[in-house]
Design an enzyme around this catalytic site. Structure first.
Site, PDB file in Angstrom:
ATOM      1  N   CYS A 380       2.328   3.708  -6.359  1.00 22.10           N
ATOM      2  CA  CYS A 380       3.423   4.540  -5.868  1.00 22.10           C
ATOM      3  C   CYS A 380       3.109   6.020  -6.095  1.00 22.10           C
ATOM      4  O   CYS A 380       2.319   6.592  -5.344  1.00 22.10           O
ATOM      5  CB  CYS A 380       4.747   4.121  -6.499  1.00 22.10           C
ATOM      6  N   HIS A 506       5.059  -1.075  -5.312  1.00 15.52           N
ATOM      7  CA  HIS A 506       4.761  -1.405  -6.712  1.00 15.52           C
ATOM      8  C   HIS A 506       4.218  -2.842  -6.823  1.00 15.52           C
ATOM      9  O   HIS A 506       4.997  -3.779  -7.028  1.00 15.52           O
ATOM     10  CB  HIS A 506       6.022  -1.271  -7.563  1.00 15.52           C
ATOM     11  N   GLU A 508       2.786  -4.251  -9.143  1.00 17.07           N
ATOM     12  CA  GLU A 508       2.980  -4.838 -10.475  1.00 17.07           C
ATOM     13  C   GLU A 508       4.251  -5.684 -10.567  1.00 17.07           C
ATOM     14  O   GLU A 508       4.392  -6.479 -11.496  1.00 17.07           O
ATOM     15  CB  GLU A 508       2.987  -3.733 -11.553  1.00 17.07           C
TER      16      GLU A 508
END
Ligand code: GLN
Length: 547
Positions: A380, A506, A508
């Site tokens: 990001c 994102h 993750e």
């Protein structure tokens, strides 16, 4: 008819109630029981989206775009299941919806009270979450510890539900902490007794007590807690601190939690954590290691980067290496030579972030990675850093910047999304949740994912500015992921570099221990390759990439 498991905490917070809840979810799921998990957070913020990471750590985002407590990340990772907005309830949301109804006139003539109006709203949200997930069991974790003023309406709602539901449909788990008194060398049960007494004073008798501690807990201590707190000795389960959170389901199952819970709730299902155990074994026995620098603003507070940290662990498992983290303050890179701070790392991650502090340090980290061929992964804000660095130092766009940090930049390579212009309200107004992304054939991203269309979760306002796209591409930037309508750059890469990639989303948020995120997996693979190459040649001799 769903069954309800309520998890409360006693004595102190931050002892792993979320991990314990997530682990119970994994245990039940492994026994073939469908589960969902819900967090009930007592604070008055409507969601944690407006809170500083110093207050509450990372903001986790669900695919349907809810900004939630980081515990939802643990839940998703442990039960390997996407959760929704319904899994995140705060006192703020409960008050807001009751008060909105009051203003509309829905209760005309009535006095609005904590009981029954707030408690009815809470119970409705618990039942709705169970229904929408069509789960056999919903586990509801109450944030904070028993006795907190804000938590009382949640506890009262749970008390009412325990009364309304047949006994075999609900179960209460209390997670406490046993402090160690060094002078006498013993663990103390008194705070646990007090916290259970507090819980009982609010009408809830726990069925299971899980005692966290940093020291081994003897059977005598468990028996004493059972006696004083009126719980089955088999239902007092010790949980000492372990090196990996992923061991917790194995330990709790080993100590009888699963068997006790399903028996008490009248469920059936044999235990099967073989696959999970194998994953933990691989995690605990890596064949090698890599060191990754995470360059951020809140690095003294690892909770702010919880999902990044976990995603690296997952990618480590997949690559058979331990991915250790060197936490780097972005501001250090502004005052010290990047080489001195980043010396010897095998990869660099610039995670998400907001605000100007440390921005230039992050740009310097990207320069360091690009010119030395060190794997770089931008998440990001980290992609915005990568693009800005490339524009400035490869395309000669002096003063290139994100308008978040320099509204007057002559080269605003990162600019505000059209839909964000004019947005002034802060809560829940970013681009949030899952959006599709089309991958460019032949790119590093497409090879990692092994497919041509993916869905990833977002939380940002700024975006790659298409006005500069052609010029950046000519200089070697590869746009490797794009929104299906072609309007938004979602992934970009630096061509010719072993691994320099940034995502506007994102990644993750979607990594799971048993299903690592493909981009994290490939990033760690690149870091491992970098380490192998570095061990064969003197430091600093790596070839420079494009530019
Ligand atoms: N501040 C940047 C934006 O809003 C990046 C946000 C993030 O990293 N989550 O676009």
């Amino acid at each position: 008819m769903p069954k309800f498991i309520f998890v409360t905490g006693g004595v102190v917070s931050s002892v792993g109630k979320g991990i314990t809840t997530a682990s119970l979810g994994r245990i039940l799921k492994s026994r073939g029981i469908s589960v969902t998990i819900q967090k009930l957070d007592p604070y008055l913020n409507v969601d944690p989206g407006t809170m500083s990471p110093y207050q509450h750590g990372e903001v986790f985002v669900t695919s349907d775009g809810a900004e939630t407590d980081l515990d939802l990340g643990h839940y998703e990772r442990f039960i390997d299941q996407d959760l929704s907005q319904a899994s995140s309830v705060t006192s703020g949301q409960v008050y807001l919806s009751v008060l909105e109804r009051e203003r509309r006139g829905d209760y005309l003539g009535g006095t609005i009270q904590a009981v029954p109006h707030l408690t009815n709203e809470i119970k409705a949200r618990i039942r709705a979450a169970a229904d929408s997930a069509r789960a056999d069991v919903i586990i509801c974790e109450v944030g904070g510890t028993v006795g907190d003023i804000e938590g009382q309406t949640f506890i009262e709602a749970i008390r009412q539900m325990r009364h309304e539901e047949p006994r075999e449909n609900h179960l209460s788990v209390h997670v406490t902490f046993l402090p160690w008194v060094g002078a006498t060398g013993e663990l103390k049960t008194k705070p646990t007794q007090h916290s259970v007494r507090e819980l009982r004073s609010m009408g809830i008798q726990p069925d299971v007590i899980i005692t966290r501690s940093d020291h081994p807990v003897s059977r005598e201590i468990c028996d004493k807690i059972a006696l004083f707190c009126d719980v089955d000795p088999a239902a007092v389960i010790p949980l000492e601190t372990v090196s990996s959170i992923y061991e917790v389901p194995l330990i709790l199952e080993e100590r009888g939690l699963g068997a006790y819970v399903i028996d008490r709730l009248g469920l059936t299902g044999g235990r099967d954590l073989a696959e999970w155990r194998e994953m933990v074994d691989r995690l605990k026995h890596p064949a090698g290691s890599v060191e990754v620098a995470v360059v951020g603003k809140y690095v003294e507070l690892h909770d702010a980067y919880m999902s990044v940290k976990e995603s690296l662990a997952h990618a480590g498992i997949a690559n058979g290496v331990e991915a250790s983290i060197r936490w780097v303050h972005a501001e250090d890179l502004e005052t010290r030579e990047p080489a001195a701070v980043l010396q010897g790392v095998d990869g660099i991650i610039v995670p998400g972030g907001f605000g100007e502090r440390g921005w230039e340090g992050k740009v310097r980290a990207a320069t360091y990675a690009r010119t030395r061929g060190i794997p770089y992964f931008g998440l990001c804000l980290g992609m915005q850093v990568m693009v800005t660095e490339f524009a400035r130092n490869v395309c000669g766009m002096e003063g290139a910047n994100s308008t978040e940090f320099d509204p007057e930049s002559p080269y605003p390579v990162i600019s505000l999304l059209e839909e964000q212009l004019g947005v002034t309200r802060k809560g829940g107004t970013m681009r949030l949740g899952a959006y599709p992304c089309r991958l460019t054939p032949g790119s590093v991203a497409a090879a990692a994912y092994g497919t041509d269309m993916v869905s990833e979760r977002h939380r940002h306002r700024w975006e790659f500015n298409n006005r500069y796209r052609a010029e950046l591409e000519t200089a070697g930037l590869v746009v490797s992921g794009i929104s299906p309508d072609g309007a938004l750059v979602e992934i970009s890469e630096i061509g010719g570099h072993p691994f320099m990639l940034g995502t506007q989303f994102h990644p993750e948020l979607q990594s799971r221990p048993n299903r690592p995120h493909p981009l994290f997996r490939e990033f760690v693979a690149a870091a491992a390759a970098h380490r192998r190459a570095a061990s064969q040649q003197p430091e600093g001799a790596a070839v420079a990439a494009t530019g």
